[in-house]
Enzyme design. Structure first.
Site, PDB file in Angstrom:
ATOM      1  N   GLU A 135      10.360 -50.649  26.454  1.00 27.35           N
ATOM      2  CA  GLU A 135      10.950 -49.365  26.830  1.00 27.35           C
ATOM      3  C   GLU A 135      11.378 -49.445  28.291  1.00 27.35           C
ATOM      4  O   GLU A 135      10.585 -49.832  29.151  1.00 27.35           O
ATOM      5  CB  GLU A 135       9.941 -48.230  26.638  1.00 27.35           C
ATOM      6  CG  GLU A 135       9.441 -48.078  25.209  1.00 27.35           C
ATOM      7  CD  GLU A 135       8.231 -48.931  24.865  1.00 27.35           C
ATOM      8  OE1 GLU A 135       7.466 -49.317  25.773  1.00 27.35           O
ATOM      9  OE2 GLU A 135       8.057 -49.232  23.672  1.00 27.35           O
ATOM     10  N   TYR A 168      -5.700 -55.569  14.751  1.00 30.26           N
ATOM     11  CA  TYR A 168      -4.443 -54.888  14.414  1.00 30.26           C
ATOM     12  C   TYR A 168      -3.938 -55.369  13.053  1.00 30.26           C
ATOM     13  O   TYR A 168      -3.503 -54.577  12.221  1.00 30.26           O
ATOM     14  CB  TYR A 168      -3.412 -55.176  15.510  1.00 30.26           C
ATOM     15  CG  TYR A 168      -2.156 -54.362  15.415  1.00 30.26           C
ATOM     16  CD1 TYR A 168      -2.141 -53.024  15.810  1.00 30.26           C
ATOM     17  CD2 TYR A 168      -0.974 -54.915  14.943  1.00 30.26           C
ATOM     18  CE1 TYR A 168      -0.985 -52.268  15.729  1.00 30.26           C
ATOM     19  CE2 TYR A 168       0.186 -54.171  14.867  1.00 30.26           C
ATOM     20  CZ  TYR A 168       0.177 -52.845  15.262  1.00 30.26           C
ATOM     21  OH  TYR A 168       1.326 -52.099  15.180  1.00 30.26           O
ATOM     22  N   GLN A 178       7.054 -57.371  13.718  1.00 33.49           N
ATOM     23  CA  GLN A 178       8.365 -56.796  14.058  1.00 33.49           C
ATOM     24  C   GLN A 178       9.308 -57.843  14.626  1.00 33.49           C
ATOM     25  O   GLN A 178       8.907 -58.745  15.336  1.00 33.49           O
ATOM     26  CB  GLN A 178       8.220 -55.604  14.999  1.00 33.49           C
ATOM     27  CG  GLN A 178       7.727 -55.917  16.380  1.00 33.49           C
ATOM     28  CD  GLN A 178       7.487 -54.647  17.204  1.00 33.49           C
ATOM     29  OE1 GLN A 178       7.610 -53.534  16.739  1.00 33.49           O
ATOM     30  NE2 GLN A 178       7.138 -54.833  18.459  1.00 33.49           N
TER      31      GLN A 178
END
Length: 188
Positions: A135, A168, A178
């Site tokens: 981000e 995770y 991803q």
């Protein structure tokens, strides 16, 4: 919990594929630096960006509309212009395979921070695997260049005193594996 040094990062990357591709030395001449550092690894941003625009009046993280962002390919120019007070997503060149006993934290590079460009990445959890979505916020009143295929942030690795019971991967993390830029997801 201990902070891991360059020798550990190198060993884990070369022998276990923790970071791929892996740059064994800090590269910094005429570029924003990337590669192995004393107690971390400087990751590179790829050439694909998603710029959030004003097509829709609302960003809803629980029901994200992909039309709120425009894909931009910066491979030809070698940089992306992030408009003033704007936000974009990108992804790393590096693919990560985190060990089950290790958490990584990512911090923005000072070169960008001193220009008002803030980088945020959430922690890389134990046994997370995939490219990292980055981000990027431009907090200034001026457009700013973000250089593709150069350093964007530093990752530091923290090894736990013991292995976690559930990683995770074990939890079926929604961003596991991803590839490229991944938009917000909510498990349903």
């Amino acid at each position: 919990m201990g902070l891991k040094a360059d020798s550990w990062i190198k060993k884990m990357s070369l022998e276990h594929g923790m970071i791929n591709p892996f740059c064994e030395k800090q590269v910094g001449k005429n570029v924003i630096s990337y590669g192995l550092s004393s107690y971390g690894y400087d990751i590179r941003v790829g050439s694909e960006f998603m710029l959030f625009d004003n097509k829709n009046a609302l960003i809803d993280p629980k029901n994200f509309d992909p039309n709120n962002a425009t894909k931009i390919d910066a491979s030809k120019e070698g940089f992306f212009i992030l408009p003033a007070n704007a936000f974009a997503l990108a992804h790393t060149i590096e693919y990560f395979k985190m060990p089950k006993d290790t958490l990584a934290i990512c911090l923005g590079k000072s070169t960008y921070a001193r220009c008002g460009i803030i980088v945020n990445v959430t922690p890389f959890e134990p046994e997370f695997e995939g490219y990292i979505t980055i981000e990027i916020s431009n907090t200034t009143n001026l457009p700013a260049k973000v250089y593709a295929n150069e350093g964007i942030a530093q990752v530091v690795f923290l090894q736990g005193d013991e292995v976690c019971e559930q990683s995770y991967k074990d939890r079926g993390g929604k961003y596991q594996g991803q590839v490229g830029i991944t938009l917000p997801k909510i498990l349903k």
